[in-house]
Design an enzyme around this catalytic site. Structure first.
Site, PDB file in Angstrom:
ATOM      1  N   HIS A  16       0.930  -1.246  -0.030  1.00 57.05           N
ATOM      2  CA  HIS A  16       0.058  -0.178  -0.096  1.00 57.05           C
ATOM      3  C   HIS A  16       0.770   1.358  -0.129  1.00 57.05           C
ATOM      4  CE1 HIS A  16      -3.072   2.832   1.307  1.00 57.05           C
ATOM      5  NE2 HIS A  16      -2.260   3.257   2.204  1.00 57.05           N
ATOM      6  N   ASP A  72      10.451   7.525   7.569  1.00 54.31           N
ATOM      7  CA  ASP A  72       9.915   7.051   8.888  1.00 54.31           C
ATOM      8  C   ASP A  72       9.135   8.539   9.118  1.00 54.31           C
ATOM      9  OD1 ASP A  72      10.060   5.296  11.133  1.00 54.31           O
ATOM     10  OD2 ASP A  72      10.837   6.980  12.274  1.00 54.31           O
ATOM     11  N   GLY A 152      -3.854   5.707  10.761  1.00 53.65           N
ATOM     12  CA  GLY A 152      -2.788   6.187  11.712  1.00 53.65           C
ATOM     13  C   GLY A 152      -3.810   7.409  12.744  1.00 53.65           C
ATOM     14  N   HIS A 179       2.816  15.299   4.848  1.00 54.69           N
ATOM     15  CA  HIS A 179       4.299  15.539   5.268  1.00 54.69           C
ATOM     16  C   HIS A 179       4.958  14.471   4.471  1.00 54.69           C
ATOM     17  CE1 HIS A 179       1.915  12.403   7.565  1.00 54.69           C
ATOM     18  NE2 HIS A 179       2.789  11.728   8.057  1.00 54.69           N
TER      19      HIS A 179
END
Length: 196
Positions: A16, A72, A152, A179
């Protein structure tokens, strides 16, 4: 006859995420082909998003021999001293998105300062070269969940300039401003330069 695409491995086992990044970068990828990673997962023991992104990119480059991209990311909340930060995915100890959100709301309680930001570090590693770019998406934590899109912390994060949550944006709307899109769009010129 057109040249073969230049392959770059994206250091994730999450198909994904590979697809999401292809959509984020779209036409900007040009003749760069992003492929998934099937090697071992390294221990992410860095203390910053940038360090963990580099750990993943180095591992993928070492395993495949291909130039590698990794990221990350997480949410950092000012009133919690920047937590959950690099521990965002495992904040509640269960790796369950809803558990993480509920713990975040519980720890914030009635705190008036709800300023927060999504952060993403995108890392590029190839022979003898490493580079990291950061993407920041500022906003605040809502008092309750809103919206059903995204994943999330999206249902409790309200980006600056919005009344609702990032979970109320369509995937295309989110990909234009998130982001992750900011970090990867910033690093793409460096990737191109080192693949030419």
């Amino acid at each position: 006859m057109s040249a073969a695409p230049r392959r770059v491995v994206l250091a994730t086992h999450n198909a994904h995420k590979v697809e999401e990044l292809r959509k984020i970068l779209g036409l900007e990828l040009g003749d760069i082909e992003l492929i998934g990673y099937d090697g071992p997962e390294p221990v992410e023991d860095g203390v910053t998003f940038a360090e963990n992104a580099l750990i993943k990119a180095r591992a993928a480059h070492r395993h495949t021999g291909l130039p590698a991209l990794a990221d990350d990311s997480g949410i950092s909340v000012d009133a919690l001293g920047g937590a959950p930060g690099i521990h965002s995915a495992r904040y509640a100890g269960t790796r369950d998105d809803r558990d993480n959100r509920m713990l975040l709301l519980e720890r914030l309680g009635d705190e008036r300062d709800r300023s927060a930001r999504f952060e993403c570090a995108a890392a590029f590693v190839t022979d003898g070269f490493e580079h990291v770019e950061l993407g920041i998406w500022p906003g605040r934590v809502l008092r309750e969940e809103r919206g059903t899109n995204g994943f999330g912390y999206d249902p409790v994060f309200s980006p600056d300039g919005m009344d609702g949550s990032s979970a109320e944006l369509t995937p295309d709307e989110k990909n234009a401003v998130s982001h992750r899109s900011r970090a990867f769009r910033a690093i793409l010129p460096t990737v191109r330069e080192h693949l030419s």
